[in-house]
Design an enzyme around this catalytic site. Structure first.
Site, PDB file in Angstrom:
ATOM      1  N   ILE A 120       0.834  -1.404   0.117  1.00 32.30           N
ATOM      2  CA  ILE A 120       0.007  -0.110   0.159  1.00 32.30           C
ATOM      3  C   ILE A 120       1.091   1.430   0.220  1.00 32.30           C
ATOM      4  O   ILE A 120       1.336   1.732  -1.171  1.00 32.30           O
ATOM      5  CB  ILE A 120      -0.908   0.252   1.410  1.00 32.30           C
ATOM      6  N   CYS A 121       1.089   1.773   1.098  1.00 33.88           N
ATOM      7  CA  CYS A 121       2.089   3.154   0.964  1.00 33.88           C
ATOM      8  C   CYS A 121       3.466   3.046   0.615  1.00 33.88           C
ATOM      9  O   CYS A 121       3.157   3.971  -0.216  1.00 33.88           O
ATOM     10  CB  CYS A 121       2.213   3.168   2.840  1.00 33.88           C
ATOM     11  N   VAL A 122       4.131   2.161   0.712  1.00 37.88           N
ATOM     12  CA  VAL A 122       5.094   1.328  -0.193  1.00 37.88           C
ATOM     13  C   VAL A 122       5.390   1.709  -1.641  1.00 37.88           C
ATOM     14  O   VAL A 122       5.573   2.247  -2.327  1.00 37.88           O
ATOM     15  CB  VAL A 122       5.853   0.197   0.363  1.00 37.88           C
ATOM     16  N   SER A 125       3.740   4.598  -3.421  1.00 37.78           N
ATOM     17  CA  SER A 125       5.041   6.330  -2.720  1.00 37.78           C
ATOM     18  C   SER A 125       5.798   6.163  -4.696  1.00 37.78           C
ATOM     19  O   SER A 125       6.643   6.818  -5.120  1.00 37.78           O
ATOM     20  CB  SER A 125       5.278   6.220  -1.796  1.00 37.78           C
TER      21      SER A 125
END
Length: 251
Positions: A120-122, A125
């Site tokens: 998700i976040c990794v 980004s």
């Protein structure tokens, strides 16, 4: 789209060209990590943070809704005690202008990322930053997902977008570049590998702490003294037992 060179010297991250972003290493997120043993990720990310600091790689800390996810794990915050993590609401850290500006202010184009959760976040980004011209490397063993499958699929998806997967110990040696840099390699390579990775470093201490015809235990000057102390503390074999720096187990 940013494309990381696949071969040649440009394919290797250099300390003077790199910037590190650590994303959401917070207790709430660790509680849902199932791709790795959580304390292993904590040890790895602390070692990664120590390595970046030692080699002068600018490091940006970020959290996701700290009041819900918790503060950054203490071991990472202790490496940068004066730095306040950028607390976001955007799940994708690259949508937060403060994060992007902090990276751009360094003037560096090799972007190293580690964080929770990988899928998700990794991934969000990394993929967006790659699309905006950055050469992106994701440190996979300092990151973790909610399942092994989620982590592996995210790494594959990022690779298809031109992002390079790397482990923190490999990155450390690539940043070091030259094993003859005694003033840096002794405290960085030997100490960080021993304390955070549980890796044998007897070969490193023998190469750097011994002069021809000199026993390692008799060496007691300059930077070699520090290596000697580390080796003595590790025992005759030169191995350091695995240590839990996470604080997640209450120890």
């Amino acid at each position: 789209m940013g494309t990381v060179a696949r071969t040649g010297p440009r394919a290797v991250p250099a300390s003077e060209e790199s910037v590190l972003v650590l994303i959401d290493h917070q207790p709430f997120h660790f509680a849902h990590v199932n791709s790795h043993e959580p304390t292993l990720i904590v040890n790895n990310v602390i070692g990664l943070a120590e390595t970046a600091k030692s080699f002068g790689v600018p490091t940006i800390l970020t959290t996701l809704v700290e009041e819900r996810g918790g503060c950054l794990v203490q071991g990472v915050q202790d490496v940068f005690p004066e730095q306040k993590p950028i607390d976001r609401t955007f799940i994708n850290a690259w949508r937060d202008d403060r994060v992007v500006e902090a990276v751009k202010e360094t003037g560096r184009r090799k972007l190293i990322i580690a964080g929770l959760w990988t899928e998700i976040c990794v991934a969000m980004s990394a993929i967006q930053a790659a699309g905006e011209g950055f050469e992106v490397y994701v440190v996979t063993d300092a990151s973790g997902g909610v399942s092994k499958e989620a982590h592996e699929r995210a790494v594959r998806r990022m690779a298809q977008s031109g992002v390079v997967a790397i482990t923190w110990s490999a990155l450390m040696d690539e940043l070091e570049c030259d094993g003859a840099r005694e003033e840096e390699s002794v405290p960085v390579v030997a100490q960080d590998q021993a304390e955070y990775g549980g890796v044998a470093f007897g070969w490193e201490t023998q190469l750097l702490a011994c002069r021809a015809g000199t026993d390692i235990m008799d060496t007691a000057e300059g930077p070699r003294a520090e290596t000697r102390a580390i080796l003595c503390a590790s025992g005759p074999s030169g191995y350091q037992p695995y240590r839990d720096h996470s604080g997640l187990s209450g120890g």
